[in-house]
Design a protein around this motif. Structure first.
Motif, PDB file in Angstrom:
ATOM      1  N   PHE A  20     -16.026 -32.967 -10.465  1.00 48.36           N
ATOM      2  CA  PHE A  20     -14.909 -33.262 -11.380  1.00 48.36           C
ATOM      3  C   PHE A  20     -15.394 -34.121 -12.546  1.00 48.36           C
ATOM      4  O   PHE A  20     -15.021 -33.878 -13.703  1.00 48.36           O
ATOM      5  CB  PHE A  20     -13.766 -33.956 -10.630  1.00 48.36           C
ATOM      6  N   TYR A  52      -6.597 -32.886 -19.435  1.00 45.01           N
ATOM      7  CA  TYR A  52      -6.865 -34.284 -19.091  1.00 45.01           C
ATOM      8  C   TYR A  52      -7.219 -35.137 -20.313  1.00 45.01           C
ATOM      9  O   TYR A  52      -7.435 -36.335 -20.189  1.00 45.01           O
ATOM     10  CB  TYR A  52      -7.997 -34.373 -18.050  1.00 45.01           C
ATOM     11  N   CYS A  79      -7.467 -42.166 -12.453  1.00 42.17           N
ATOM     12  CA  CYS A  79      -7.146 -42.143 -13.901  1.00 42.17           C
ATOM     13  C   CYS A  79      -7.848 -41.013 -14.641  1.00 42.17           C
ATOM     14  O   CYS A  79      -7.499 -40.711 -15.784  1.00 42.17           O
ATOM     15  CB  CYS A  79      -7.474 -43.484 -14.545  1.00 42.17           C
ATOM     16  N   GLY A  80      -8.855 -40.380 -14.028  1.00 41.25           N
ATOM     17  CA  GLY A  80      -9.548 -39.275 -14.683  1.00 41.25           C
ATOM     18  C   GLY A  80     -10.182 -39.727 -15.993  1.00 41.25           C
ATOM     19  O   GLY A  80     -10.813 -40.793 -16.071  1.00 41.25           O
ATOM     20  N   HIS A  84      -3.563 -41.401 -19.734  1.00 41.57           N
ATOM     21  CA  HIS A  84      -2.394 -42.281 -19.654  1.00 41.57           C
ATOM     22  C   HIS A  84      -2.791 -43.728 -19.934  1.00 41.57           C
ATOM     23  O   HIS A  84      -2.133 -44.430 -20.702  1.00 41.57           O
ATOM     24  CB  HIS A  84      -1.732 -42.160 -18.268  1.00 41.57           C
ATOM     25  N   ASP A  99     -10.913 -44.746 -10.268  1.00 36.56           N
ATOM     26  CA  ASP A  99     -11.145 -43.335  -9.934  1.00 36.56           C
ATOM     27  C   ASP A  99     -12.357 -43.269  -9.020  1.00 36.56           C
ATOM     28  O   ASP A  99     -13.320 -44.024  -9.186  1.00 36.56           O
ATOM     29  CB  ASP A  99     -11.378 -42.498 -11.196  1.00 36.56           C
ATOM     30  N   VAL A 100     -12.314 -42.355  -8.098  1.00 32.46           N
ATOM     31  CA  VAL A 100     -13.391 -42.194  -7.129  1.00 32.46           C
ATOM     32  C   VAL A 100     -14.587 -41.472  -7.766  1.00 32.46           C
ATOM     33  O   VAL A 100     -15.697 -41.531  -7.239  1.00 32.46           O
ATOM     34  CB  VAL A 100     -12.830 -41.447  -5.896  1.00 32.46           C
ATOM     35  N   SER A 101     -14.367 -40.824  -8.893  1.00 34.25           N
ATOM     36  CA  SER A 101     -15.427 -40.091  -9.585  1.00 34.25           C
ATOM     37  C   SER A 101     -16.136 -40.989 -10.592  1.00 34.25           C
ATOM     38  O   SER A 101     -15.535 -41.446 -11.572  1.00 34.25           O
ATOM     39  CB  SER A 101     -14.826 -38.873 -10.313  1.00 34.25           C
ATOM     40  N   ALA A 104     -15.961 -39.519 -14.068  1.00 26.09           N
ATOM     41  CA  ALA A 104     -14.667 -39.719 -14.728  1.00 26.09           C
ATOM     42  C   ALA A 104     -14.587 -41.128 -15.302  1.00 26.09           C
ATOM     43  O   ALA A 104     -14.141 -41.337 -16.440  1.00 26.09           O
ATOM     44  CB  ALA A 104     -13.522 -39.488 -13.737  1.00 26.09           C
ATOM     45  N   LEU A 119     -13.590 -46.669  -7.889  1.00 23.48           N
ATOM     46  CA  LEU A 119     -12.998 -47.146  -6.645  1.00 23.48           C
ATOM     47  C   LEU A 119     -12.039 -46.088  -6.132  1.00 23.48           C
ATOM     48  O   LEU A 119     -11.288 -45.498  -6.919  1.00 23.48           O
ATOM     49  CB  LEU A 119     -12.207 -48.416  -6.989  1.00 23.48           C
ATOM     50  N   GLY A 120     -12.039 -45.871  -4.838  1.00 30.07           N
ATOM     51  CA  GLY A 120     -11.109 -44.926  -4.245  1.00 30.07           C
ATOM     52  C   GLY A 120      -9.805 -45.610  -3.844  1.00 30.07           C
ATOM     53  O   GLY A 120      -9.765 -46.833  -3.676  1.00 30.07           O
ATOM     54  N   LEU A 121      -8.786 -44.819  -3.656  1.00 30.09           N
ATOM     55  CA  LEU A 121      -7.478 -45.346  -3.245  1.00 30.09           C
ATOM     56  C   LEU A 121      -7.585 -46.159  -1.954  1.00 30.09           C
ATOM     57  O   LEU A 121      -6.917 -47.172  -1.787  1.00 30.09           O
ATOM     58  CB  LEU A 121      -6.521 -44.156  -3.073  1.00 30.09           C
ATOM     59  N   LEU A 143      -2.368 -37.872  -3.677  1.00 34.03           N
ATOM     60  CA  LEU A 143      -3.523 -38.586  -3.108  1.00 34.03           C
ATOM     61  C   LEU A 143      -3.140 -39.361  -1.849  1.00 34.03           C
ATOM     62  O   LEU A 143      -4.018 -39.881  -1.167  1.00 34.03           O
ATOM     63  CB  LEU A 143      -4.150 -39.536  -4.140  1.00 34.03           C
ATOM     64  N   PHE A 216     -11.421 -32.973   0.075  1.00 30.62           N
ATOM     65  CA  PHE A 216     -10.456 -34.045   0.341  1.00 30.62           C
ATOM     66  C   PHE A 216      -9.058 -33.457   0.504  1.00 30.62           C
ATOM     67  O   PHE A 216      -8.811 -32.312   0.122  1.00 30.62           O
ATOM     68  CB  PHE A 216     -10.489 -35.135  -0.748  1.00 30.62           C
ATOM     69  N   TYR A 218      -5.065 -33.287  -0.207  1.00 34.43           N
ATOM     70  CA  TYR A 218      -4.150 -33.502  -1.339  1.00 34.43           C
ATOM     71  C   TYR A 218      -2.791 -33.018  -0.854  1.00 34.43           C
ATOM     72  O   TYR A 218      -2.620 -31.838  -0.543  1.00 34.43           O
ATOM     73  CB  TYR A 218      -4.675 -32.655  -2.508  1.00 34.43           C
TER      74      TYR A 218
END
Ligand SMILES: C[S@@+](CC[C@H](N)C(=O)[O-])C[C@H]1O[C@@H](n2cnc3c(N)ncnc32)[C@H](O)[C@@H]1O
Length: 256
Positions: A20, A52, A79-80, A84, A99-101, A104, A119-121, A143, A216, A218
């Motif tokens: 991603f 995005y 947040c990609g 936003h 964001d985990v990526s 990104a 950081l992941g959720l 998520l 993952f 979703y």
């Protein structure tokens, strides 16, 4: 000459990596945004990542409504590329993105995001801040992952929530609020239920070129299912706004 499609460009034997993030970088550098989302039943659908990078006029009305309603210290979860977050930042809001990526996060920073963390959720409990508004946009309320994972994730958000905090998140009702459900989705929902899961729990991964993300979960869910998920959690459903078209909705959850 035949046109190259997203599927032609996908490697049949992908390497696990930050697909991603690579897809977002490709759009960011003007090299194209033709990725794909793979579901664990073999379905692969094209995923155009240009969305995005859009601004408020092109967003869904629900995303505009959520950003307008965000107050205080804001955490943009997943947040990609930061569409936003960057808009809120331009309007003088205190907003942190996670964001985990890693890809990104880098793209969001290069686009001007002042505070974005990889950081992941699931790691949100370790944040050194108190959050007034959690944003989970671009359908990122999904998520929450699964009925099994949601309680811990909702509890982790509450750990870093300021008094009176809200979660503003969008999601999709997968069960035909918008018309008949295609057979392949109905079969997927039925297999989930037979295995004791909610019907709309998708196991997916992004694909781009030779890369595939880790799989993952979703969780697309109806508003009734969302209400059930919140039962016994630190959050209550305060308001629901259905999308003006289609099966999407914006949920406002309030800290109890
Ligand atoms: C559908 S995109 C939405 C991006 C952004 N919210 C938007 O609307 O433009 C989902 C994003 O969530 C991120 N993500 C996926 N799993 C995550 C997790 N467990 N924790 C944080 N971010 C995650 C992905 O890397 C991706 O950037």
């Amino acid at each position: 000459m035949t046109e190259t499609t997203a599927f032609d460009a996908l490697d049949p034997n992908p390497v696990v990596g930050d697909a991603f993030g690579a897809l977002l970088r490709s759009v960011h550098t003007g090299s194209g945004g033709a990725g794909a989302i793979e579901r664990d039943d073999g379905q692969i659908e094209p995923h155009d990542a240009y969305g995005y990078f859009t601004g408020p006029p092109e967003w869904s009305p629900l995303d505009r409504q959520a950003c307008a309603a965000a107050t205080g210290t804001i955490l943009d979860i997943g947040c990609g590329a930061g569409r936003h977050l960057l808009t809120l930042q331009e309007h003088g809001r205190r907003v942190v993105g996670i964001d985990v990526s890693a890809g990104a996060v880098e793209v969001a920073r290069e686009r001007g995001a002042l505070d974005v963390r990889c950081l992941g959720l699931d790691e949100v409990g370790g944040l050194d801040m108190r959050v007034d508004t959690f944003l989970m946009l671009g359908n990122n309320l999904a998520l929450l992952g699964s009925a099994a994972a949601a309680p811990a994730r909702l509890a982790a958000l509450a750990e870093v929530a300021a008094p009176g905090a809200r979660i503003l998140g969008t999601n999709i009702d997968p069960y035909g609020a918008d018309g008949p459900v295609p057979d392949r989705h109905a079969r997927y929902h039925a297999a989930n239920r037979a295995a004791g899961r909610l019907g709309g729990q998708l196991r997916i991964r992004a694909r781009f070129g030779r890369l595939a993300d880790e799989w993952f979960d979703y969780l697309l869910c109806s508003t009734d299912e969302l209400t059930d998920l919140l039962d016994g959690s630190p959050w209550r459903l305060a308001e629901l706004t259905p999308a003006p078209d289609g099966p999407g909705y914006l949920a406002e959850l309030r800290l109890r």
